[in-house]
Design an enzyme around this catalytic site. Sequence first.
Site, PDB file in Angstrom:
ATOM      1  N   HIS A 277      36.381  79.061  40.230  1.00 31.67           N
ATOM      2  CA  HIS A 277      37.475  79.291  39.285  1.00 31.67           C
ATOM      3  C   HIS A 277      37.876  80.760  39.273  1.00 31.67           C
ATOM      4  O   HIS A 277      38.616  81.202  38.435  1.00 31.67           O
ATOM      5  CB  HIS A 277      37.008  78.874  37.883  1.00 31.67           C
ATOM      6  CG  HIS A 277      35.623  79.335  37.621  1.00 31.67           C
ATOM      7  ND1 HIS A 277      34.516  78.665  38.102  1.00 31.67           N
ATOM      8  CD2 HIS A 277      35.155  80.443  37.026  1.00 31.67           C
ATOM      9  CE1 HIS A 277      33.429  79.332  37.761  1.00 31.67           C
ATOM     10  NE2 HIS A 277      33.781  80.404  37.120  1.00 31.67           N
ATOM     11  N   CYS A 278      37.332  81.536  40.217  1.00 33.11           N
ATOM     12  CA  CYS A 278      37.677  82.969  40.238  1.00 33.11           C
ATOM     13  C   CYS A 278      38.429  83.327  41.511  1.00 33.11           C
ATOM     14  O   CYS A 278      39.604  83.647  41.492  1.00 33.11           O
ATOM     15  CB  CYS A 278      36.405  83.816  40.163  1.00 33.11           C
ATOM     16  SG  CYS A 278      35.417  83.487  38.720  1.00 33.11           S
ATOM     17  N   ILE A 279      37.718  83.299  42.619  1.00 31.73           N
ATOM     18  CA  ILE A 279      38.245  83.890  43.855  1.00 31.73           C
ATOM     19  C   ILE A 279      39.517  83.211  44.360  1.00 31.73           C
ATOM     20  O   ILE A 279      40.469  83.905  44.744  1.00 31.73           O
ATOM     21  CB  ILE A 279      37.145  83.929  44.931  1.00 31.73           C
ATOM     22  CG1 ILE A 279      35.880  84.583  44.370  1.00 31.73           C
ATOM     23  CG2 ILE A 279      37.638  84.690  46.155  1.00 31.73           C
ATOM     24  CD1 ILE A 279      36.075  85.933  43.740  1.00 31.73           C
TER      25      ILE A 279
END
Length: 452
Positions: A277-279
């Site tokens: 859910h970040c990169i």
Amino acid sequence: MSDASAMKEQLLNRIKDRSGVIGVIGLGYVGLPLAMEFVHAGFRVIGYDVSERVVDLLMAGQTHIHDVPAAQVQAAVASGSFVATTLEDRLGECDAISIAVPTPLSKTRDPDMAYVLSAADAIARQAHPGLCVVLESTTYPGTTRELLQPRLEAKGLTVGQDIFVAFSPERVDPGNPVYQTKNTPKVVGGVTPACVEVAQALYESCIDTVVPVSSPEAAELVKLLENTFRAVNIGLVNEIAIMCDKLGVNVWEVIDAAATKPFGFMKFTPGPGIGGHCIPLDPHYLAWKMRTLNYKTRFIDLASEINSHMPEWVVQKVADALNEVRKAVRGSRLLVLGVAYKRDIDDVRESPALDVIRLLEERGAHVEFHDPFVQEFREDGHTRKGVELSDEMLQWADAVVVITDHKQVDYQRVVDQATLLVDTRNVTAKLQPGRAQIVPLAAGLRSFGGVA
Ligand code: SAJ
């Protein structure tokens, strides 16, 4: 002393003597650990979440976050230091509030600020003079000043005088055995110098190292640089893998040798794509903001193009490998090993494994998966269940595809039992030759069944 500075001093004192009440909005993998650190620092903490299920389980002394033991929650609730609630007006008791709500991207990769706006409106309804509000959710530069500040000022409060507003990026790495909330340096950027001072004092109460920067935009951009750096470098190394494939060079050998350089190099490894859910998401906040300024973020766009192409690259590798043994993808029985987005966790969000499975099934393959951390997952409204890793399953498969390299899987057994193994994570590099023909992510000098 002016009223404003008196207000600031009063808030600083309430932080210093721990008489201040801390609010945390969003009790997920960011908010709950943060709430526990404020409890540990000696504050009374009000955790606000819209999910009754989360609030009820926390108040029952349970946990839904791996990094926060139930015993810690139980002790915090029992001592009266922590309360979880869905009642918005409890926020009115707080002297400082941290917002840790999701900031998803829409299908068209536009930021979905609904959760942040909902939190900002709730705070605005409960805000009072002498309140500090810090946004932690990853977002585009300008969010704090353009979305949060006006909603608070609409209450007649003046930022930097009777209300203090800042941005502080979350740096939570779920499952990280070394870095947790307390010992991960925390960047803080305030709308005014007084806002920086108050927000810095707030976080210094419970976090070892706090790094002030001059504005919320700088703090917002710090987070985006950190994760764009990763996305771009992963994209680079994925493209190097594609080049190595065309050159017939073992990309893993090249990367490992490059990593012996003690300065000026940082190791990244190629793979079937990027998940989490970040990169995959964070860089698109920056790209979206820059589009509004008519600027094209070429590195972000190119990295995204290469990284999101990797699942197709893997599927082509599988097709080519089956073709070598005169099999078509259509009708083939395939076993995917590892569906979590990275090793040794159970999170499948944005996992490239889901893309690989979908693409293979679109080509008519029968795909099963095994993941020791993921027994089943939901996608497009239906539940998909995994299979046990058995010799029969390994022999059943026309090809086994390693997507996520969980450490606990016995890959020698896989090599011994399978007939064809597509290895996208280099898990077979040091194994003894077995029954399986091994197909690397990128062509190596490795012969079928041998090792490079
Ligand atoms: N990946 C590669 N090659 C690499 C590194 C990662 O293909 O060299 C893939 C992973 O398989 C995964 C995706 O990229 O699918 C993301 O991996 P990640 O290691 O970046 O893990 P995340 O998504 O959990 O990133 C988080 C981030 N933490 C925060 O945003 C607070 C990131 O900044 C951290 O650096 C990372 O954890 C970490 O180092 O664990």
